[in-house]
Design a protein around this motif. Structure first.
Motif, short mmCIF file in Angstrom:
data_model
loop_
_atom_site.label_atom_id
_atom_site.label_comp_id
_atom_site.label_asym_id
_atom_site.label_seq_id
_atom_site.Cartn_x
_atom_site.Cartn_y
_atom_site.Cartn_z
N TYR A 247 0.79 -1.20 -0.03
CA TYR A 247 -0.19 -0.04 -0.03
C TYR A 247 0.77 1.30 -0.04
O TYR A 247 0.65 2.23 -0.73
CB TYR A 247 -0.86 0.04 1.28
N THR A 248 1.82 1.29 0.86
CA THR A 248 2.77 2.49 1.09
C THR A 248 3.64 2.61 -0.43
O THR A 248 3.55 3.91 -0.85
CB THR A 248 3.64 2.36 2.07
N LEU A 249 3.96 1.61 -0.81
CA LEU A 249 4.93 1.86 -2.22
C LEU A 249 3.84 2.16 -3.21
O LEU A 249 4.32 3.06 -4.10
CB LEU A 249 5.33 0.42 -2.23
N THR A 250 2.71 2.01 -3.31
CA THR A 250 1.64 2.15 -4.31
C THR A 250 1.63 3.65 -4.40
O THR A 250 1.45 4.32 -5.13
CB THR A 250 0.40 1.12 -4.30
N VAL A 251 1.02 3.95 -3.32
CA VAL A 251 0.70 5.50 -3.01
C VAL A 251 1.73 6.26 -3.42
O VAL A 251 1.71 7.27 -3.88
CB VAL A 251 0.33 5.71 -1.32
N VAL A 252 3.07 6.14 -2.67
CA VAL A 252 4.15 6.88 -3.04
C VAL A 252 4.52 6.83 -4.63
O VAL A 252 4.82 8.12 -5.28
CB VAL A 252 5.34 6.46 -2.20
N SER A 253 4.53 5.84 -4.98
CA SER A 253 4.92 5.81 -6.50
C SER A 253 3.98 6.28 -7.40
O SER A 253 4.25 7.30 -8.48
CB SER A 253 5.12 4.24 -6.98
N MET A 254 2.57 6.19 -7.14
CA MET A 254 1.33 6.47 -7.93
C MET A 254 1.34 8.20 -7.77
O MET A 254 1.08 8.87 -8.88
CB MET A 254 0.33 5.89 -7.54
N ARG A 255 1.77 8.37 -6.63
CA ARG A 255 1.78 10.06 -6.42
C ARG A 255 2.67 10.78 -7.35
O ARG A 255 2.36 11.92 -7.78
CB ARG A 255 1.57 10.57 -5.01
N TRP A 256 3.74 10.21 -7.55
CA TRP A 256 4.93 10.65 -8.25
C TRP A 256 4.69 10.35 -9.86
O TRP A 256 5.01 11.31 -10.59
CB TRP A 256 6.21 9.98 -7.87
N LEU A 257 4.24 9.33 -10.19
CA LEU A 257 4.07 8.94 -11.65
C LEU A 257 2.73 9.49 -12.07
O LEU A 257 2.71 9.96 -13.43
CB LEU A 257 3.99 7.55 -11.63
N LEU A 258 1.63 9.68 -11.38
CA LEU A 258 0.35 9.93 -12.02
C LEU A 258 -0.17 11.07 -11.52
O LEU A 258 -1.60 11.53 -12.03
CB LEU A 258 -0.73 8.64 -11.66
N ALA A 259 0.42 11.79 -10.57
CA ALA A 259 -0.15 13.14 -10.06
C ALA A 259 -0.36 14.07 -11.24
O ALA A 259 -1.35 14.62 -11.29
CB ALA A 259 0.93 13.81 -8.98
N ARG A 260 0.51 14.20 -12.09
CA ARG A 260 0.33 15.23 -13.23
C ARG A 260 -0.92 14.62 -14.05
O ARG A 260 -1.75 15.40 -14.66
CB ARG A 260 1.57 15.30 -13.96
N LEU A 261 -0.91 13.40 -14.40
CA LEU A 261 -2.10 12.80 -15.06
C LEU A 261 -3.14 13.27 -14.45
O LEU A 261 -4.41 13.84 -15.29
CB LEU A 261 -1.87 11.62 -15.48
#
Length: 390
Positions: A247-261
């Motif tokens: 859960y933690t790895l997903t939230v951190v990575s998705m916020r970095w990768l998909l935040a702009r999208l």
């Protein structure tokens, strides 16, 4: 923002987040001393009242002592609350008081720390700093129970000992946040004195009420899945530490990768899509007894949906309210979140004890579906309001 000051802020945020993450160990703690999940819920129910006090304290004390020092005191309060759960004996009055202090500290920190960051950054750089702040906070919230569960299972730490260590980390966080304030001084902001309780009636008549209700329901889902994760996977091949880590790895990575999208998509579309993803994550939890893969998929889907929908709802909230009510609606948004986060475990613990895992997951699913339904209702009424204006 001075680099040294920023480092103290981010590490202090990480460690304070670990203090809140320690609440996900409480169900294990109560079982080891002869209690159950309902005892966990009762103890955390004190956090609901603590949240109201914490939010009010920020708005009354921060103008005098500053938001950075208020954040430091809040982190220390979180640590004291966690320390109240570390004794290996049952004491209901002490546990409710510990829950109250935990809610007070985390509620105050959740308001004061972002304000301290906002005061020390300009509009051009504020977005990236808030992204970093949120990432460190979430890393602490999810990473702490994952590492603690590993230490308990493989290094043979006691649950109470782990809680004591985490309380110490919160004390360190308080020192770091105080140093942040000294390295990056800022005059206290008088704007915090404005009223927010009295604006509730005006807010309830606007579209802003929908994000507030949706985040309360989302917090119920979050607290239900995370607080009782160890109980939900008991008797299966799945491990709670796996869920917390993924859960933690997903939230951190998705916020970095998909935040702009996500930012480039309309908030209406983003909210509904992310809530659907969150619902799918909860649905996967029903199948965990059949195969551990479903826990993995649940952690990834839930981390993606819930992890990204919070800032989208926050954006909706601001867009749906008048400028004069921005600070008030943001305060109510945070308060609603904590009502769900600290209030739902009482209901969830009772359901788990008296009706089993299926009933708890059904209640969690109902909260998620209600949030999704509200997203559609909000859009329908918004379209109707725009049609009338046209």
């Amino acid at each position: 923002m001075r680099p040294a000051g920023a480092l103290f802020l981010l590490i202090g945020t990480l460690l304070t987040g670990a203090g809140y993450g320690a609440t996900f160990l409480l169900s294990m703690r109560f079982r080891t001393i002869g209690g159950n999940e309902f005892d966990t819920g009762i103890a955390l129910a004190g956090g609901v009242f603590g949240t109201f006090v914490g939010v009010t304290m920020v708005r009354s004390l921060a103008p005098r002592i500053g938001t950075a020092r208020m954040s430091a005191l809040a982190a220390l309060c979180v640590g004291i609350g966690i320390a109240g759960f570390s004794p290996a004996v049952r004491d209901s009055s002490l546990e409710v008081l510990a829950g109250f202090l935990l809610g007070l500290g985390w509620g105050a920190f959740y308001v004061a720390a972002p304000l301290a960051l906002s005061e020390r950054t300009d509009s051009a750089n504020r977005g990236i700093w808030f992204l970093r702040f949120g990432t460190f906070q979430m890393a602490g919230i999810g990473g702490c129970p994952a590492l603690a569960a590993y230490a308990i299972h493989f290094l043979h730490w006691s649950v109470n000992g782990a809680l004591g260590v985490i309380a110490g980390l919160c004390a360190i966080a308080a020192v770091l946040l105080e140093m942040f304030g000294r390295l990056s001084p800022h005059s206290p902001a008088e704007v915090l004195k404005e009223r927010w309780l009295g604006d509730l009636g005006a807010i309830a008549r606007t579209q802003a009420v929908y994000p507030i209700l949706m985040i309360a329901l989302g917090a119920c889902v979050f607290s239900g899945i995370m607080t009782f994760q160890m109980s939900l996977v008991q008797g299966t091949r799945a491990q709670a530490s796996t869920f917390f880590s993924l859960y933690t790895l997903t939230v951190v990575s998705m916020r970095w990768l998909l935040a702009r999208l996500v930012a480039n998509v309309s908030t209406e579309t983003a909210t509904k899509v992310l809530l659907v993803v969150m619902v799918l994550g909860i649905a996967s939890m029903f199948a965990v007894p059949y195969h551990v893969f479903f826990q993995v998929s649940a952690a990834v889907l839930f981390g993606t949906g819930y992890g990204l929908v919070y800032p989208v709802m926050q954006t909706q909230l601001v867009n749906d309210s008048d400028v004069a009510h921005h600070n008030a609606v943001l305060t109510w948004f945070v308060t609603a979140y904590f009502i769900g986060a600290f209030g739902f475990p009482t209901v969830g613990g009772w359901l788990l004890i008296h009706s089993g895992k299926g009933a708890l997951l059904t209640a969690i699913s109902a909260c998620a579906m209600a949030a999704l339904l509200l997203a559609f209702v909000r859009d329908k009424r918004r379209i109707a309001a725009l049609t009338l204006k046209a």
